[in-house]
Design an enzyme around this catalytic site. Structure first.
Site, mmCIF file in Angstrom:
data_model
loop_
_atom_site.group_PDB
_atom_site.id
_atom_site.type_symbol
_atom_site.label_atom_id
_atom_site.label_comp_id
_atom_site.label_asym_id
_atom_site.label_seq_id
_atom_site.Cartn_x
_atom_site.Cartn_y
_atom_site.Cartn_z
ATOM 1 N N GLU A 112 -0.498 27.335 32.566
ATOM 2 C CA GLU A 112 0.815 27.946 32.310
ATOM 3 C C GLU A 112 1.885 26.872 32.315
ATOM 4 O O GLU A 112 1.717 25.855 32.965
ATOM 5 C CB GLU A 112 1.179 28.920 33.448
ATOM 6 C CG GLU A 112 0.136 29.941 33.740
ATOM 7 C CD GLU A 112 0.398 30.648 35.077
ATOM 8 O OE1 GLU A 112 1.451 30.420 35.697
ATOM 9 O OE2 GLU A 112 -0.473 31.423 35.474
ATOM 10 N N LYS A 114 5.097 25.100 33.679
ATOM 11 C CA LYS A 114 5.744 25.086 34.995
ATOM 12 C C LYS A 114 7.246 25.210 34.772
ATOM 13 O O LYS A 114 7.881 24.304 34.250
ATOM 14 C CB LYS A 114 5.414 23.787 35.722
ATOM 15 C CG LYS A 114 5.963 23.737 37.127
ATOM 16 C CD LYS A 114 5.349 22.565 37.866
ATOM 17 C CE LYS A 114 5.790 22.485 39.307
ATOM 18 N NZ LYS A 114 7.230 22.526 39.513
ATOM 19 N N ASP A 116 11.101 25.297 35.376
ATOM 20 C CA ASP A 116 11.978 24.559 36.269
ATOM 21 C C ASP A 116 13.154 25.450 36.671
ATOM 22 O O ASP A 116 14.252 25.344 36.135
ATOM 23 C CB ASP A 116 12.475 23.298 35.543
ATOM 24 C CG ASP A 116 12.926 22.238 36.517
ATOM 25 O OD1 ASP A 116 12.736 22.429 37.728
ATOM 26 O OD2 ASP A 116 13.471 21.218 36.058
ATOM 27 N N TYR A 223 4.274 34.880 37.908
ATOM 28 C CA TYR A 223 3.015 34.168 37.704
ATOM 29 C C TYR A 223 1.982 34.322 38.817
ATOM 30 O O TYR A 223 0.940 33.686 38.776
ATOM 31 C CB TYR A 223 3.281 32.677 37.481
ATOM 32 C CG TYR A 223 4.246 32.060 38.471
ATOM 33 C CD1 TYR A 223 3.890 31.872 39.792
ATOM 34 C CD2 TYR A 223 5.524 31.676 38.070
ATOM 35 C CE1 TYR A 223 4.779 31.308 40.687
ATOM 36 C CE2 TYR A 223 6.407 31.112 38.962
ATOM 37 C CZ TYR A 223 6.031 30.929 40.276
ATOM 38 O OH TYR A 223 6.906 30.389 41.155
ATOM 39 N N CYS A 404 28.593 -6.805 54.542
ATOM 40 C CA CYS A 404 28.628 -5.384 54.216
ATOM 41 C C CYS A 404 29.890 -5.113 53.402
ATOM 42 O O CYS A 404 30.978 -5.512 53.814
ATOM 43 C CB CYS A 404 28.632 -4.549 55.494
ATOM 44 S SG CYS A 404 29.043 -2.811 55.204
ATOM 45 N N CYS A 407 32.320 -2.858 55.949
ATOM 46 C CA CYS A 407 32.903 -3.329 57.211
ATOM 47 C C CYS A 407 32.907 -4.846 57.330
ATOM 48 O O CYS A 407 33.355 -5.391 58.327
ATOM 49 C CB CYS A 407 32.185 -2.702 58.404
ATOM 50 S SG CYS A 407 30.520 -3.349 58.639
ATOM 51 N N CYS A 422 23.231 -3.123 56.940
ATOM 52 C CA CYS A 422 24.440 -3.430 57.693
ATOM 53 C C CYS A 422 24.102 -3.080 59.138
ATOM 54 O O CYS A 422 23.742 -1.947 59.430
ATOM 55 C CB CYS A 422 25.606 -2.574 57.195
ATOM 56 S SG CYS A 422 26.971 -2.549 58.367
ATOM 57 N N CYS A 427 29.926 0.919 61.530
ATOM 58 C CA CYS A 427 30.397 0.712 60.160
ATOM 59 C C CYS A 427 30.941 2.037 59.621
ATOM 60 O O CYS A 427 30.266 3.065 59.694
ATOM 61 C CB CYS A 427 29.258 0.216 59.288
ATOM 62 S SG CYS A 427 29.692 0.162 57.539
HETATM 63 S S1 IVH Z 1 2.080 28.819 40.980
HETATM 64 C C1 IVH Z 1 1.497 27.524 45.482
HETATM 65 N N1 IVH Z 1 2.947 28.804 38.533
HETATM 66 O O1 IVH Z 1 6.808 25.438 41.005
HETATM 67 C C2 IVH Z 1 2.681 27.868 44.702
HETATM 68 N N2 IVH Z 1 4.373 27.944 40.225
HETATM 69 O O2 IVH Z 1 6.343 23.032 42.561
HETATM 70 C C3 IVH Z 1 2.319 28.810 43.623
HETATM 71 N N3 IVH Z 1 6.564 27.207 39.439
HETATM 72 O O3 IVH Z 1 7.053 26.893 44.192
HETATM 73 C C4 IVH Z 1 2.962 28.394 42.428
HETATM 74 N N4 IVH Z 1 6.234 27.705 37.321
HETATM 75 O O4 IVH Z 1 8.404 27.965 42.288
HETATM 76 C C5 IVH Z 1 3.217 28.493 39.810
HETATM 77 N N5 IVH Z 1 3.589 28.904 36.330
HETATM 78 C C6 IVH Z 1 3.869 28.598 37.581
HETATM 79 C C7 IVH Z 1 5.106 28.033 37.987
HETATM 80 C C8 IVH Z 1 5.325 27.714 39.323
HETATM 81 C C9 IVH Z 1 7.093 27.222 38.212
HETATM 82 C C10 IVH Z 1 7.275 26.707 40.645
HETATM 83 C C11 IVH Z 1 7.123 27.570 41.869
HETATM 84 C C12 IVH Z 1 6.533 26.664 42.912
HETATM 85 C C13 IVH Z 1 6.909 25.320 42.399
HETATM 86 C C14 IVH Z 1 5.949 24.294 42.932
#
Ligand code: IVH
Length: 662
Positions: A112, A114, A116, A223, A404, A407, A422, A427
């Site tokens: 999947e 990830k 952000d 997820y 420094c 200071c 320092c 300081c």
């Molecule tokens: S599984 C064990 N799947 O990334 C944690 N996490 O760096 C289970 N995240 O805390 C996470 N997309 O907030 C999972 N497809 C995805 C995700 C995902 C984003 C985030 C999640 C997690 C963090 C870890």
């Protein structure tokens, strides 16, 4: 219509609205026009206004809740929200695959994107959303139910009858388009902007006013199932069941037969990265079978059955205008790049770390160079290299300063060590960081004491340690630029108020190395007083579960330093609370679960929660049969009704105060 008919109509309307909501926000394929949808909602609203007793918390009219909160209640996660183990290249993924196979044999994976954003948990009871919370430190988070309800793709009621009780996890994100638009509008109004979509998401869900949250274009992908009353065999099946129940699942989620295919798919996702309307910083690779997942288990930090592959950081070139030197809290001097502002994926970067002087020399970075800058996730942007081909003329190098910059003390650079420091504990630069840390939100939370005020106090010689804050006089503050009678009084009041902060905040605020919020809480509840903590021996500290050797040693060093003991004595003399009333052994409310509903008169919710927690109790946001006390204030909500039904102990404010000895 008689009441029975109204009830029936309301149910029909809600079902229809939920269905169209799902089609529109989750499946992205609306079947009616916005106008028709509004008509349905309007009819429901009007019926609910006429029959307020028929309003339920999961009605689609209840997405944007009433009044702003005073603070968030703490939620204990049923299972720790772990983080993910990271990899940065494909070989590390192959190693992960080896480890997995060694333990459980052949596996399938699900890959999947990830996302952000900000991790959250959603709890459903009997098909209704009852609680939404932030990840927090993984053990405890904040109850942000009313904020999450404003996100239209989060079902308030689950679809179908298969799943009734479930807790899921997902990622709330701020869509990139919406983010840029939001920042533009903020900038136009001269209001603060967010540095990136992740901060925008995290900041938005922690707003106290749900109406503000509702005005932001947040969305979510789910997820993970933490638990449910139905068992699934695989991640793939779980995901399908989640879809059926009405949750929004990332469409790029894919089942994959082996690691090489997974790697190929990581590449596909990385290429897609720029075309998506949300930020992704990698891919997550999960073992598909739940029984294999269980067999693999987890370490204290992360599951062994999943791993993330982090994409390469995003880069840009720009000019290095200057090199500044920063003095940190522990005195380390760090060269910092002053850059010609440059936009890298959602944030304008004008500064970046150069790490240390060794690095600066090794990379031969000079003032005036064109440099390659990169930014990845939450790390500080960094200068990767200078582009030598573009160098024109003679450019100045920046070497290790002799003194420094703040200071003027002679700096210390031990043979063979990277750090340049320092040595002056007094300081002003170090003092500034210490005070800033002490006054910060998570520490003593001193309002009105921001960075520029701290600077002025130090420049004018009004403070040279934390304790001096408490001896400030109004006349002193009035001599500072920008202060008037009222602002000076406000500052004095907040400083005074901080005297009664909890012991754990004080411990955290002292800035002992490696002692974060969680460790500070642990120490406060173990020892109940600074004096006791100061006398504990390091070996004993090492035994405390969750602390770690490095932390134990840092605590030992801190209390072996005379200046620190002096500071603590000063703080005690000033009347700062250095011990907690309740002792661990006899915490009267140990393990008791409290739920608050309705407004309290004589204390705020956060204060009431603090009292409960100090005495060992747990504050929870939803009533269940194992709730021990339900505290009922003015205009209680549905929790009051539920408590009565379950026959729980119900206390009013006075009875509560008696119980906690206030
Ligand atoms: S599984 C064990 N799947 O990334 C944690 N996490 O760096 C289970 N995240 O805390 C996470 N997309 O907030 C999972 N497809 C995805 C995700 C995902 C984003 C985030 C999640 C997690 C963090 C870890």
């Amino acid at each position: 219509m008689n009441k029975k008919e109204v009830k029936k109509r309301i149910k029909k309307l809600r079902d229809e609205i939920n269905y169209h909501n799902f089609k529109y926000y989750v499946e992205n394929s609306p079947v009616i026009s916005d106008y028709e949808f509004d008509q349905l909602l309007k009819e429901l609203e009007s019926l609910e206004t006429q029959f307020p007793d028929l309003v339920t918390p999961d009605s689609p009219t209840q997405r944007v809740g009433g009044e702003p909160l005073e603070g968030f209640t703490t939620v204990e996660h049923k299972k720790a929200m772990l983080s993910l183990d990271n990899t940065y290249n494909y070989d590390e993924l192959r190693e992960f695959d080896e480890r997995v196979k060694k333990n459980v044999g052949e596996v399938e994976y699900v890959v999947e994107p990830k996302i952000d954003g900000a991790g959250v948990a959603l709890l459903y009871e009997n098909g209704t959303l009852v609680r939404g919370s932030t990840r927090g430190d993984g053990i405890r988070g904040d109850d942000i139910t009313s904020n999450l309800k404003t996100i239209r793709s989060i079902p308030l009621r689950l679809r179908g009858k298969k799943i009734k009780n479930i807790e899921v996890r997902g990622e709330v994100y701020f869509p990139t388009e919406g983010f840029e638009k939001y920042n533009k509008e903020q900038a136009k109004k001269g209001e603060p902007v967010f540095v990136n979509p992740r901060n925008a998401a995290a900041g938005s869900i922690r707003q106290l006013d749900p109406r503000i949250v509702a005005s932001r274009p947040l969305n979510i992908f789910i997820y993970y199932i933490l638990f449910s009353d139905k068992d699934f065999q695989t991640q793939e099946k779980a995901i399908n069941a989640l879809k059926e129940a009405g949750f929004r699942i990332n469409p790029l989620t894919k089942k994959i037969s082996n690691i090489e295919e997974a790697i190929k798919y990581c590449k596909v996702l990385e290429e897609k990265r720029e075309t998506l309307n949300y930020d992704i910083d990698g891919a997550v690779i999960k073992v598909n079978s739940f029984s294999q997942q269980r067999e693999l288990g987890e370490t204290s930090k992360h599951p062994r059955w999943e791993i993330s592959y982090k994409f390469a950081a995003k880069q840009a070139t720009t000019r290095l205008n200057d090199i500044d030197i920063q003095v940190g809290r522990t005195g380390t001097l760090t060269p910092v790049a002053v850059l010609e502002p440059v936009y890298i994926s959602g944030a304008t970067i004008s500064g970046a770390t150069l790490h240390n002087f060794d690095e600066l020399k090794r990379k031969d970075i000079r003032i005036g160079d064109m440099v390659l800058v990169e930014r990845s996730g939450d790390v500080i942007p960094q200068v990767v290299k200078s582009i030598k081909e573009k160098r024109k003329g003679k450019l100045k190098k920046k070497g290790i300063p002799k003194k420094c910059p703040v200071c003027r003390s002679k700096i210390v650079h031990k043979e063979g060590e990277v750090a340049v420091r320092c040595p002056n504990r007094m300081c002003p630069a170090r003092l500034k960081w210490r005070i800033k840390y002490y006054a910060s939100r998570d520490a003593m939370d001193v309002d009105h004491l921001g960075e520029s005020t701290i600077d002025k106090l130090i420049e004018n010689d009004l403070i040279d340690n934390i304790a001096d804050l408490y001896n400030l006089k109004k006349e002193d503050i009035l001599t500072l630029e920008g202060f008037k009678e009222k602002s000076a009084q406000n500052l004095l009041d907040s400083i005074k108020e901080s005297k009664n902060q909890s012991l754990s905040r004080l411990i955290y605020g002292l800035g002992i190395r490696h002692v974060g919020k969680y460790a500070a809480q642990l120490l406060a509840s173990q020892y109940n007083s600074i004096d006791k903590l100061a006398k504990v021996d390091i070996e004993e500290l090492k035994e405390i579960h969750g602390l770690g050797d490095k932390t134990a040693e840092a605590i030992g060093t801190f209390f072996a330093t005379e200046e620190n003991i002096e500071l603590i004595n000063k703080l005690k003399n000033i009347g700062i609370k250095t011990h907690e009333v309740a002792r661990t052994e006899d915490m009267p409310l140990k393990g008791k679960k409290f739920v608050f509903t309705g407004g309290l008169q004589s204390l705020s919710r956060p204060d009431a929660s603090d009292v409960v927690k100090q005495k060992g109790g747990i504050v929870s946001s939803s009533v269940s049969k194992d709730t021990d006390y339900v505290i009922v204030g003015e205009k209680p909500g549905s929790k009051f009704e539920k408590a009565k039904k379950l026959g729980l102990t119900i206390l009013d404010e006075e009875e509560f105060k008696k119980l906690v000895g206030k």
